[in-house]
Design a protein around this motif. Structure first.
Motif, PDB file in Angstrom:
ATOM      1  N   ASN A  55      12.359 -45.227 -38.334  1.00 20.48           N
ATOM      2  CA  ASN A  55      11.965 -44.856 -36.976  1.00 20.48           C
ATOM      3  C   ASN A  55      13.031 -45.221 -35.958  1.00 20.48           C
ATOM      4  O   ASN A  55      13.260 -44.516 -34.986  1.00 20.48           O
ATOM      5  CB  ASN A  55      10.660 -45.538 -36.605  1.00 20.48           C
ATOM      6  CG  ASN A  55       9.482 -44.645 -36.901  1.00 20.48           C
ATOM      7  OD1 ASN A  55       9.476 -43.470 -36.513  1.00 20.48           O
ATOM      8  ND2 ASN A  55       8.521 -45.176 -37.611  1.00 20.48           N
TER       9      ASN A  55
ATOM     10  N   GLN B 144       7.178 -45.445 -28.500  1.00 18.72           N
ATOM     11  CA  GLN B 144       8.488 -45.678 -27.891  1.00 18.72           C
ATOM     12  C   GLN B 144       9.074 -44.364 -27.361  1.00 18.72           C
ATOM     13  O   GLN B 144       9.772 -44.349 -26.359  1.00 18.72           O
ATOM     14  CB  GLN B 144       9.474 -46.318 -28.877  1.00 18.72           C
ATOM     15  CG  GLN B 144       9.452 -47.836 -28.941  1.00 18.72           C
ATOM     16  CD  GLN B 144       9.617 -48.545 -27.596  1.00 18.72           C
ATOM     17  OE1 GLN B 144       8.811 -48.393 -26.688  1.00 18.72           O
ATOM     18  NE2 GLN B 144      10.646 -49.346 -27.451  1.00 18.72           N
ATOM     19  N   ARG B 145       8.761 -43.241 -28.057  1.00 18.66           N
ATOM     20  CA  ARG B 145       9.230 -41.936 -27.553  1.00 18.66           C
ATOM     21  C   ARG B 145       8.549 -41.611 -26.225  1.00 18.66           C
ATOM     22  O   ARG B 145       9.165 -41.063 -25.325  1.00 18.66           O
ATOM     23  CB  ARG B 145       8.949 -40.837 -28.584  1.00 18.66           C
ATOM     24  CG  ARG B 145      10.011 -40.771 -29.667  1.00 18.66           C
ATOM     25  CD  ARG B 145       9.831 -39.558 -30.524  1.00 18.66           C
ATOM     26  NE  ARG B 145       8.981 -39.835 -31.671  1.00 18.66           N
ATOM     27  CZ  ARG B 145       8.352 -38.905 -32.394  1.00 18.66           C
ATOM     28  NH1 ARG B 145       8.468 -37.640 -32.060  1.00 18.66           N
ATOM     29  NH2 ARG B 145       7.606 -39.250 -33.422  1.00 18.66           N
TER      30      ARG B 145
ATOM     31  N   VAL C  46      10.784 -34.453 -27.180  1.00 23.73           N
ATOM     32  CA  VAL C  46      10.728 -35.565 -28.136  1.00 23.73           C
ATOM     33  C   VAL C  46       9.674 -35.306 -29.213  1.00 23.73           C
ATOM     34  O   VAL C  46       9.303 -36.202 -29.968  1.00 23.73           O
ATOM     35  CB  VAL C  46      10.494 -36.940 -27.434  1.00 23.73           C
ATOM     36  CG1 VAL C  46      11.546 -37.219 -26.385  1.00 23.73           C
ATOM     37  CG2 VAL C  46       9.098 -37.035 -26.840  1.00 23.73           C
TER      38      VAL C  46
ATOM     39  N   ASP D 229       6.353 -51.065 -25.360  1.00 24.61           N
ATOM     40  CA  ASP D 229       6.260 -49.814 -24.601  1.00 24.61           C
ATOM     41  C   ASP D 229       5.499 -49.935 -23.273  1.00 24.61           C
ATOM     42  O   ASP D 229       5.682 -49.136 -22.374  1.00 24.61           O
ATOM     43  CB  ASP D 229       5.643 -48.713 -25.464  1.00 24.61           C
ATOM     44  CG  ASP D 229       4.295 -49.121 -26.040  1.00 24.61           C
ATOM     45  OD1 ASP D 229       3.371 -49.369 -25.264  1.00 24.61           O
ATOM     46  OD2 ASP D 229       4.178 -49.200 -27.280  1.00 24.61           O
TER      47      ASP D 229
ATOM     48  N   LEU E 211      17.526 -39.536 -30.972  1.00 30.53           N
ATOM     49  CA  LEU E 211      16.838 -38.857 -29.882  1.00 30.53           C
ATOM     50  C   LEU E 211      17.336 -39.358 -28.522  1.00 30.53           C
ATOM     51  O   LEU E 211      17.653 -38.566 -27.624  1.00 30.53           O
ATOM     52  CB  LEU E 211      15.333 -39.118 -30.025  1.00 30.53           C
ATOM     53  CG  LEU E 211      14.399 -38.208 -29.289  1.00 30.53           C
ATOM     54  CD1 LEU E 211      14.595 -36.763 -29.693  1.00 30.53           C
ATOM     55  CD2 LEU E 211      12.963 -38.626 -29.588  1.00 30.53           C
TER      56      LEU E 211
ATOM     57  N   LEU F 100      14.837 -42.644 -33.459  1.00 25.95           N
ATOM     58  CA  LEU F 100      14.775 -42.817 -32.008  1.00 25.95           C
ATOM     59  C   LEU F 100      16.186 -42.960 -31.408  1.00 25.95           C
ATOM     60  O   LEU F 100      16.465 -42.433 -30.330  1.00 25.95           O
ATOM     61  CB  LEU F 100      13.898 -44.018 -31.643  1.00 25.95           C
ATOM     62  CG  LEU F 100      13.575 -44.124 -30.162  1.00 25.95           C
ATOM     63  CD1 LEU F 100      12.737 -42.952 -29.674  1.00 25.95           C
ATOM     64  CD2 LEU F 100      12.830 -45.418 -29.839  1.00 25.95           C
TER      65      LEU F 100
ATOM     66  N   MET G  15       6.205 -43.350 -32.096  1.00 24.97           N
ATOM     67  CA  MET G  15       5.759 -42.322 -31.138  1.00 24.97           C
ATOM     68  C   MET G  15       5.593 -42.932 -29.751  1.00 24.97           C
ATOM     69  O   MET G  15       5.957 -42.333 -28.749  1.00 24.97           O
ATOM     70  CB  MET G  15       4.434 -41.701 -31.603  1.00 24.97           C
ATOM     71  CG  MET G  15       4.574 -40.770 -32.779  1.00 24.97           C
ATOM     72  SD  MET G  15       2.961 -40.523 -33.546  1.00 24.97           S
ATOM     73  CE  MET G  15       2.547 -38.897 -32.956  1.00 24.97           C
TER      74      MET G  15
ATOM     75  N   LEU H  94      10.222 -43.555 -23.588  1.00 20.80           N
ATOM     76  CA  LEU H  94      11.495 -42.911 -23.243  1.00 20.80           C
ATOM     77  C   LEU H  94      11.265 -41.763 -22.259  1.00 20.80           C
ATOM     78  O   LEU H  94      11.967 -41.649 -21.249  1.00 20.80           O
ATOM     79  CB  LEU H  94      12.164 -42.396 -24.529  1.00 20.80           C
ATOM     80  CG  LEU H  94      13.403 -41.520 -24.366  1.00 20.80           C
ATOM     81  CD1 LEU H  94      14.559 -42.326 -23.779  1.00 20.80           C
ATOM     82  CD2 LEU H  94      13.839 -40.923 -25.718  1.00 20.80           C
TER      83      LEU H  94
END
Ligand code: ATP
Length: 251
Positions: A164, A136-137, A117, A80, A171, A168, A134, A140
């Protein structure tokens, strides 16, 4: 209309004073608003191709044309790369400062994305307080907030556990459709490629060549990645690509 076109692209690296060819004669195009995946055995040049498209590298031969004049390309990677000493909000706004002037409207849009998200509640937390999924969200959101013309996703789900990863994928898919983004995903995971893409480009060989293009049936494309995996024709396409991949890995 095509968003980016590659014509007869070849590339090579200097390794110990020797020129090693890594990509040979790649011709393909990605349509505006399309989601495509690059798959193929390890080392066939998928990441190099992303770097050529993003302009980090210049092809040794061939041409890459964009039909729009966008220079704003977003990256989402396996890691990330959040700054540990910055809050989630600061991390997102930092990404924006690099690419845009940070006005109130842009800031508001970024925070709306964080809400979308499901992470509004961690706005003032630090990355270490969040799970891998979370984070990685957040990555994003940071990428989408800059409103990139093209999104390059290099194995963004591969460090996550299965549950997960599926969450993702859904999402990312929903948000990219909503914002009509053109995207290229590099993955080792055939299921992921089918579940997320309109088309799949299979590469193989050394130097890497484009071996085959697979079109994902429209009725699968219309589903979320989670639902797509349960579609009756999903496994047929999976087997077809799997067999090709196996053959490429043996050669
Ligand atoms: N900067 C570089 N200098 C020299 N060789 C490189 C460089 N980057 C990549 N290579 C070589 O180019 C080839 C293609 O690498 P690339 O990472 O593009 O493949 P890939 O298909 O993305 O692999 P993987 O699936 O394992 O990530 C490999 O043999 C790699 O060692």
């Amino acid at each position: 209309m095509s968003f980016v076109t590659l014509q007869h692209v070849s590339h090579a690296f200097f390794n110990k004073k020797e020129l090693t060819e890594v990509l040979e004669d790649i011709t393909l195009s990605v349509e505006d608003g399309e989601f495509v995946s690059f798959i193929g055995p390890s080392g066939c040049g998928k990441t190099t191709l992303l770097s050529l498209i993003s302009g980090l590298l210049t092809p040794l031969e061939g041409e890459i044309h964009f039909t729009t004049n966008t220079k704003n390309i977003g990256y989402m990677l396996q890691q990330d790369y959040l700054f540990p000493w910055k809050t989630i909000e600061q991390n997102i706004l930092l990404g924006l400062k690099v690419t845009k002037t940070l006005d109130e409207d842009t800031k508001k849009k970024a925070l709306t994305l964080l809400e979308k998200v499901g992470l509004a509640h961690v706005q003032h937390a630090y990355p270490r307080q969040l799970s891998g999924g979370m984070r990685q969200r957040v990555a994003l959101v940071r990428t989408l907030a800059t409103n990139p013309g093209l999104l390059l996703l290099d194995e963004p789900f591969s460090a996550l556990d299965y549950q997960n990863k599926l969450k993702l994928e859904d999402l990312v898919s929903v948000l990219l459709k909503q914002y009509n983004k053109t995207s290229i995903l590099v993955t080792h995971d055939i299921e992921e490629a089918i579940a997320m893409s309109h088309r799949i480009f299979l590469f193989g060989g050394k130097p890497g060549k484009l071996i085959q293009t697979f079109i994902v049936p429209t009725d699968i494309q219309q589903l979320t990645p989670f639902e797509a995996r349960r579609h009756p024709t999903f496994s047929l396409l999976f087997e077809e690509i799997w067999k090709e991949m196996e053959q490429l890995e043996r050669t």
